[in-house]
Design a protein around this motif. Structure first.
Motif, PDB file in Angstrom:
ATOM      1  N   GLU A 138       2.314   1.807  -3.330  1.00 48.05           N
ATOM      2  CA  GLU A 138       1.275   2.266  -4.261  1.00 48.05           C
ATOM      3  C   GLU A 138       1.030   3.762  -4.068  1.00 48.05           C
ATOM      4  OE1 GLU A 138      -2.478   0.504  -3.410  1.00 48.05           O
ATOM      5  OE2 GLU A 138      -3.467   1.283  -5.199  1.00 48.05           O
ATOM      6  N   VAL A 139       0.925   4.175  -2.792  1.00 43.02           N
ATOM      7  CA  VAL A 139       0.640   5.585  -2.503  1.00 43.02           C
ATOM      8  C   VAL A 139       1.814   6.465  -2.925  1.00 43.02           C
ATOM      9  CG1 VAL A 139       0.264   7.231  -0.638  1.00 43.02           C
ATOM     10  CG2 VAL A 139      -0.953   5.066  -0.643  1.00 43.02           C
ATOM     11  N   PRO A 169      -6.390  -1.569   2.680  1.00 42.26           N
ATOM     12  CA  PRO A 169      -5.244  -0.718   2.362  1.00 42.26           C
ATOM     13  C   PRO A 169      -4.999  -0.591   0.860  1.00 42.26           C
ATOM     14  CG  PRO A 169      -4.494  -2.800   3.255  1.00 42.26           C
ATOM     15  CD  PRO A 169      -5.980  -2.838   3.276  1.00 42.26           C
ATOM     16  N   PHE A 170      -5.910   0.044   0.175  1.00 43.94           N
ATOM     17  CA  PHE A 170      -5.718   0.383  -1.236  1.00 43.94           C
ATOM     18  C   PHE A 170      -5.879   1.886  -1.360  1.00 43.94           C
ATOM     19  CE2 PHE A 170      -8.013  -3.830  -1.668  1.00 43.94           C
ATOM     20  CZ  PHE A 170      -6.844  -4.556  -1.721  1.00 43.94           C
ATOM     21  N   LYS A 171      -5.134   2.506  -2.260  1.00 44.56           N
ATOM     22  CA  LYS A 171      -5.213   3.954  -2.420  1.00 44.56           C
ATOM     23  C   LYS A 171      -6.630   4.386  -2.780  1.00 44.56           C
ATOM     24  CE  LYS A 171      -3.104   7.992  -4.102  1.00 44.56           C
ATOM     25  NZ  LYS A 171      -3.762   8.812  -3.131  1.00 44.56           N
ATOM     26  N   SER A 172      -7.281   3.600  -3.643  1.00 43.45           N
ATOM     27  CA  SER A 172      -8.635   3.968  -4.075  1.00 43.45           C
ATOM     28  C   SER A 172      -9.585   4.029  -2.882  1.00 43.45           C
ATOM     29  CB  SER A 172      -9.137   2.954  -5.095  1.00 43.45           C
ATOM     30  OG  SER A 172      -9.004   1.645  -4.591  1.00 43.45           O
ATOM     31  N   VAL A 203     -28.122  13.840  -1.442  1.00 46.80           N
ATOM     32  CA  VAL A 203     -27.263  13.179  -2.423  1.00 46.80           C
ATOM     33  C   VAL A 203     -28.129  12.797  -3.617  1.00 46.80           C
ATOM     34  CG1 VAL A 203     -25.646  11.293  -2.828  1.00 46.80           C
ATOM     35  CG2 VAL A 203     -25.884  12.233  -0.542  1.00 46.80           C
ATOM     36  N   GLN A 245     -16.405  15.358  -2.874  1.00 43.42           N
ATOM     37  CA  GLN A 245     -16.258  15.505  -1.424  1.00 43.42           C
ATOM     38  C   GLN A 245     -17.225  16.509  -0.804  1.00 43.42           C
ATOM     39  OE1 GLN A 245     -14.428  13.572   0.276  1.00 43.42           O
ATOM     40  NE2 GLN A 245     -12.819  12.793  -1.058  1.00 43.42           N
ATOM     41  N   TYR A 255      -6.764   3.332   6.303  1.00 40.06           N
ATOM     42  CA  TYR A 255      -7.192   1.930   6.305  1.00 40.06           C
ATOM     43  C   TYR A 255      -7.398   1.426   7.738  1.00 40.06           C
ATOM     44  CZ  TYR A 255      -2.116   1.384   6.783  1.00 40.06           C
ATOM     45  OH  TYR A 255      -0.814   1.496   7.172  1.00 40.06           O
ATOM     46  N   PRO A 284     -17.100  19.366   9.120  1.00 33.96           N
ATOM     47  CA  PRO A 284     -15.886  18.717   9.610  1.00 33.96           C
ATOM     48  C   PRO A 284     -14.665  19.169   8.818  1.00 33.96           C
ATOM     49  CG  PRO A 284     -17.152  17.191   8.289  1.00 33.96           C
ATOM     50  CD  PRO A 284     -17.920  18.473   8.298  1.00 33.96           C
ATOM     51  N   ALA A 285     -13.492  18.949   9.380  1.00 33.32           N
ATOM     52  CA  ALA A 285     -12.259  19.213   8.636  1.00 33.32           C
ATOM     53  C   ALA A 285     -12.065  18.101   7.606  1.00 33.32           C
ATOM     54  CB  ALA A 285     -11.083  19.239   9.599  1.00 33.32           C
ATOM     55  N   PHE A 286     -11.532  18.461   6.450  1.00 33.53           N
ATOM     56  CA  PHE A 286     -11.326  17.455   5.407  1.00 33.53           C
ATOM     57  C   PHE A 286      -9.840  17.155   5.265  1.00 33.53           C
ATOM     58  CE2 PHE A 286     -15.670  18.149   4.666  1.00 33.53           C
ATOM     59  CZ  PHE A 286     -16.122  17.039   3.982  1.00 33.53           C
ATOM     60  N   GLN A 289     -22.207  16.628  -1.236  1.00 31.00           N
ATOM     61  CA  GLN A 289     -23.202  15.965  -0.397  1.00 31.00           C
ATOM     62  C   GLN A 289     -23.856  16.939   0.574  1.00 31.00           C
ATOM     63  OE1 GLN A 289     -20.301  14.800  -1.126  1.00 31.00           O
ATOM     64  NE2 GLN A 289     -20.357  12.620  -1.561  1.00 31.00           N
ATOM     65  N   THR A 295      -8.551   4.463   0.554  1.00 31.39           N
ATOM     66  CA  THR A 295      -8.167   5.458   1.553  1.00 31.39           C
ATOM     67  C   THR A 295      -8.457   6.868   1.043  1.00 31.39           C
ATOM     68  OG1 THR A 295      -5.907   5.348   0.736  1.00 31.39           O
ATOM     69  CG2 THR A 295      -6.420   4.027   2.650  1.00 31.39           C
ATOM     70  N   ASP A 296      -8.443   7.067  -0.273  1.00 34.85           N
ATOM     71  CA  ASP A 296      -8.816   8.371  -0.823  1.00 34.85           C
ATOM     72  C   ASP A 296     -10.278   8.666  -0.546  1.00 34.85           C
ATOM     73  OD1 ASP A 296      -6.396   9.004  -1.734  1.00 34.85           O
ATOM     74  OD2 ASP A 296      -6.833   8.846  -3.868  1.00 34.85           O
ATOM     75  N   ARG A 297     -11.104   7.652  -0.671  1.00 36.76           N
ATOM     76  CA  ARG A 297     -12.544   7.863  -0.495  1.00 36.76           C
ATOM     77  C   ARG A 297     -12.958   7.909   0.954  1.00 36.76           C
ATOM     78  NH1 ARG A 297     -14.681   3.401  -4.485  1.00 36.76           N
ATOM     79  NH2 ARG A 297     -13.766   4.289  -6.313  1.00 36.76           N
ATOM     80  N   TYR A 298     -12.428   6.972   1.758  1.00 38.41           N
ATOM     81  CA  TYR A 298     -13.023   6.744   3.075  1.00 38.41           C
ATOM     82  C   TYR A 298     -12.130   7.146   4.237  1.00 38.41           C
ATOM     83  CZ  TYR A 298     -15.822   3.745   0.051  1.00 38.41           C
ATOM     84  OH  TYR A 298     -16.595   3.264  -0.950  1.00 38.41           O
ATOM     85  N   GLY A 299     -10.836   7.371   3.994  1.00 39.50           N
ATOM     86  CA  GLY A 299      -9.919   7.683   5.090  1.00 39.50           C
ATOM     87  C   GLY A 299      -8.949   6.543   5.328  1.00 39.50           C
ATOM     88  N   LEU A 312      -8.504  14.418   4.387  1.00 43.16           N
ATOM     89  CA  LEU A 312      -8.072  13.448   3.388  1.00 43.16           C
ATOM     90  C   LEU A 312      -7.738  14.080   2.041  1.00 43.16           C
ATOM     91  CD1 LEU A 312     -11.079  13.204   2.152  1.00 43.16           C
ATOM     92  CD2 LEU A 312     -11.223  11.113   3.467  1.00 43.16           C
ATOM     93  N   ASN A 321     -15.571  11.466  10.639  1.00 41.35           N
ATOM     94  CA  ASN A 321     -14.599  12.495  10.265  1.00 41.35           C
ATOM     95  C   ASN A 321     -15.125  13.424   9.200  1.00 41.35           C
ATOM     96  OD1 ASN A 321     -12.578  11.643  11.969  1.00 41.35           O
ATOM     97  ND2 ASN A 321     -11.777  10.154  10.509  1.00 41.35           N
ATOM     98  N   VAL A 322     -16.079  12.982   8.400  1.00 39.69           N
ATOM     99  CA  VAL A 322     -16.472  13.781   7.240  1.00 39.69           C
ATOM    100  C   VAL A 322     -17.942  14.179   7.218  1.00 39.69           C
ATOM    101  CG1 VAL A 322     -14.637  13.131   5.649  1.00 39.69           C
ATOM    102  CG2 VAL A 322     -16.580  11.616   5.951  1.00 39.69           C
ATOM    103  N   ARG A 323     -18.740  13.710   8.157  1.00 38.06           N
ATOM    104  CA  ARG A 323     -20.141  14.129   8.190  1.00 38.06           C
ATOM    105  C   ARG A 323     -20.479  14.577   9.606  1.00 38.06           C
ATOM    106  NH1 ARG A 323     -19.137  13.978   3.718  1.00 38.06           N
ATOM    107  NH2 ARG A 323     -20.033  12.754   2.039  1.00 38.06           N
ATOM    108  N   TYR A 365       0.833  -1.203   0.000  1.00 37.52           N
ATOM    109  CA  TYR A 365       0.000   0.000   0.000  1.00 37.52           C
ATOM    110  C   TYR A 365       0.867   1.253   0.000  1.00 37.52           C
ATOM    111  CZ  TYR A 365      -2.862   3.735   1.946  1.00 37.52           C
ATOM    112  OH  TYR A 365      -3.464   4.930   2.161  1.00 37.52           O
TER     113      TYR A 365
END
Lengths: 302, 230
Positions: free
Chosen positions: A119-120, B71-74, B128, A150, B82, A280-282, A153, B76-80, A284, B110-112, A116
């Motif tokens: 990859e990152v 643990p994939f980038k796709s 949505v 992001q 891993y 919230p803070a973003f 929503q 962790t980018d979306r959800y935070g 990510l 963290n996001v809502r 991982y």
């Protein structure tokens, strides 16, 4: 001799059965089929004649040599030299095993997290490389796509806040938000000194605390894009921190006249809480994405 | 000893089993213990959050939403970040989910925020566009089951030694304590106090009235739970 003839006949029978089962499918130009038949022949010949060799060995050969001293219920063992090939392989395997236990496995073991991280790292490098020098227009476009994923929503696809569910980003600030900040104070964006509530806001023109009427007037004035009645209240009360043009001061107060990328970045990093609700803070988003969202949000109200 | 073992096949088999089992334990257990220990910053659920977790389970949220970020980038980018196994230390049962019809909720806190969840549970497509999630409006009227939540708290505290009323290390080096009330009435009062904090950020008048009259609607418990997912 009989064994050899029997073996040859057995091979012929095996090949005959194979040909009966598969031969019909082999065409004139079927190289793979012919190769497979050849392979079958080789397998049969080797299997049969190797078996015959060992059968003959059991029938004819006698063991000999020097007996070992140990004797297990009458069963003895000859002292034979280690076969060279076996001994070499044994030693090589031992050496390899030591390397594998101490170095090979511990240092090269597969790890999901390691994969991982690689990859990152690869993605981040190519991302930074690809988007190093974006022109303003592309930055806004990038910001828009991040916004849709992001931010939409809550703020809506049109950034209009979906009927008051979140801030309408097509204008800098709404009247109720200004009023809320004045009445309750605000400390959303991590400035060293928070904005005081109404009991800490003096109007320098009148020398007294800001009044209800003044709050109403100045809220309208700010929400209106710093236009209309209320400029005197603004200059007397708010300008000390937010600047006479409302564009804020570095390290002191944010711009309330317009959006700018730095302001958006600060909100994205700190989140905020106001009269509409909490954001919230973003964390990510990466720096480039935050810059892009800043550019997009700024472009909305221009 | 070995001479004796070689002459007794049964005890020899037992000795082989014991040897291999011991080697297995030595290799597996330390790793397992390390991985199943709570990660720094993982807190047990409060009474209200547990009640919300029950609402989550009751409505089968886990049928469409996973709580496991791979643990994939796709992802962790979306959800935070891993997920780690220690983060599920207080999940009984864990709610990994087997299918993602909706997004992963492992770090939704963290996001809502509370007001977003309120809008979304009332009318998902309203916030949505194109969302196929159904509305869960009965949660705004049904009362949350605090009794069961408190019973679960007491049980996991007694049986699994879940650290309620004990300092729990957080990521920034500080400690936090998750209280567990001494009696059911105290637990209800505590849950109501937590609910009041959440309701302060909500807009639905019926929900506000219910909490003001001492009842806790399911939506408030659920939001408390969702906000705790970080």
């Amino acid at each position: 001799m009989k064994l050899w003839i029997g073996g040859a006949i057995f091979v012929a029978i095996l090949m005959g059965i194979t040909w009966m089962m598969a031969g019909g499918d082999i065409g004139a130009n079927d190289t793979m089929g012919s190769l497979a038949m050849l392979g079958a022949l080789a397998t049969a010949v080797i299997a049969i004649f190797v078996s015959i060799k060992y059968v003959r060995q059991i029938q004819e050969e006698k063991a000999g040599g020097e007996l070992a001293d140990e004797n297990w219920d009458g069963i003895g063992e000859y002292k034979n030299e280690l076969p060279m090939g076996w001994a070499v392989l044994f030693l090589a395997t031992t050496v390899w095993a030591v390397w594998y236990y101490l170095v090979g496995y511990p240092l090269n073991a597969y790890s999901q997290i390691g994969e991982y991280n690689e990859e990152v790292a690869i993605h981040d490098a190519s991302f930074a490389d690809k988007h190093a020098n974006l022109d303003a227009q592309t930055l806004v476009k990038m910001g828009e796509s991040v916004f849709i994923v992001q931010c939409s929503q809550c703020h809506g696809l049109a950034a209009d806040g979906i009927d008051g569910k979140a801030a309408n980003l097509n204008k800098r600030i709404e009247e109720k938000s200004v009023r809320h900040a004045i009445v309750n104070g605000a400390n959303n964006l991590g400035y060293a000194a928070p904005m005081p509530d109404r009991n800490g806001l003096f109007n320098m023109n009148t020398g007294a605390l800001i009044t209800d009427a003044e709050i109403a007037t100045v809220s309208k004035y700010v929400a209106n894009g710093m236009k209309g009645a209320g400029e005197d209240v603004f200059q007397g009360t708010c300008a000390a921190c937010h600047g006479s043009d409302g564009k804020g001061m570095e390290f002191v107060a944010p711009s309330i006249a317009d959006f700018n990328p730095e302001l958006v970045a600060t909100v994205l990093k700190h989140g905020k809480k106001g009269v509409i609700g909490a954001m919230p803070a973003f964390d990510l988003l990466n720096e480039q994405q935050i810059k892009a969202v800043g550019a997009y949000v700024t472009s909305l109200s221009k | 000893m070995f001479h004796w073992l070689e002459k007794h096949p049964f005890f020899f088999a037992v000795a082989v089993f014991v040897t291999i089992a011991f080697a297995g334990l030595v290799e597996i257990l330390p790793n397992f213990a390390e991985a199943s220990r709570p990660t720094i910053g993982t807190k047990p659920y409060s009474t209200l959050e547990l009640a919300g977790r029950h609402v989550y389970i009751k409505n089968s949220c886990n049928a469409c939403h996973s709580q496991l970020i791979r643990p994939f980038k796709s992802e962790t980018d979306r959800y935070g970040a891993y997920s780690l196994s220690g983060e599920y230390a207080y999940d009984r049962p864990f709610l990994w989910g087997s299918k993602r019809t909706g997004p992963d909720l492992m770090r939704i806190g963290n996001v809502r925020t509370t007001d977003w969840h309120e809008n979304h549970m009332w009318d998902p497509a309203g916030v949505v566009p194109g969302s196929i999630m159904p509305a869960y409006r009965w949660m705004f009227a049904n009362e949350a089951d605090v009794d069961t939540a408190y019973a679960e708290q007491v049980t996991v505290n007694k049986v699994f030694n879940v650290p309620y009323n004990k300092p729990i290390p957080m990521k920034d080096g500080s400690t936090e304590t998750v209280p567990m009330a001494a009696s059911l009435d105290a637990a209800k009062a505590e849950a109501l106090a937590d609910a009041k904090v959440i309701v302060a950020d909500m807009k639905n008048q019926d929900v506000k009235d219910m909490v003001a009259s001492g009842k806790i609607p399911e939506i408030v418990a659920l939001i408390a739970y969702l906000n705790s997912l970080k």
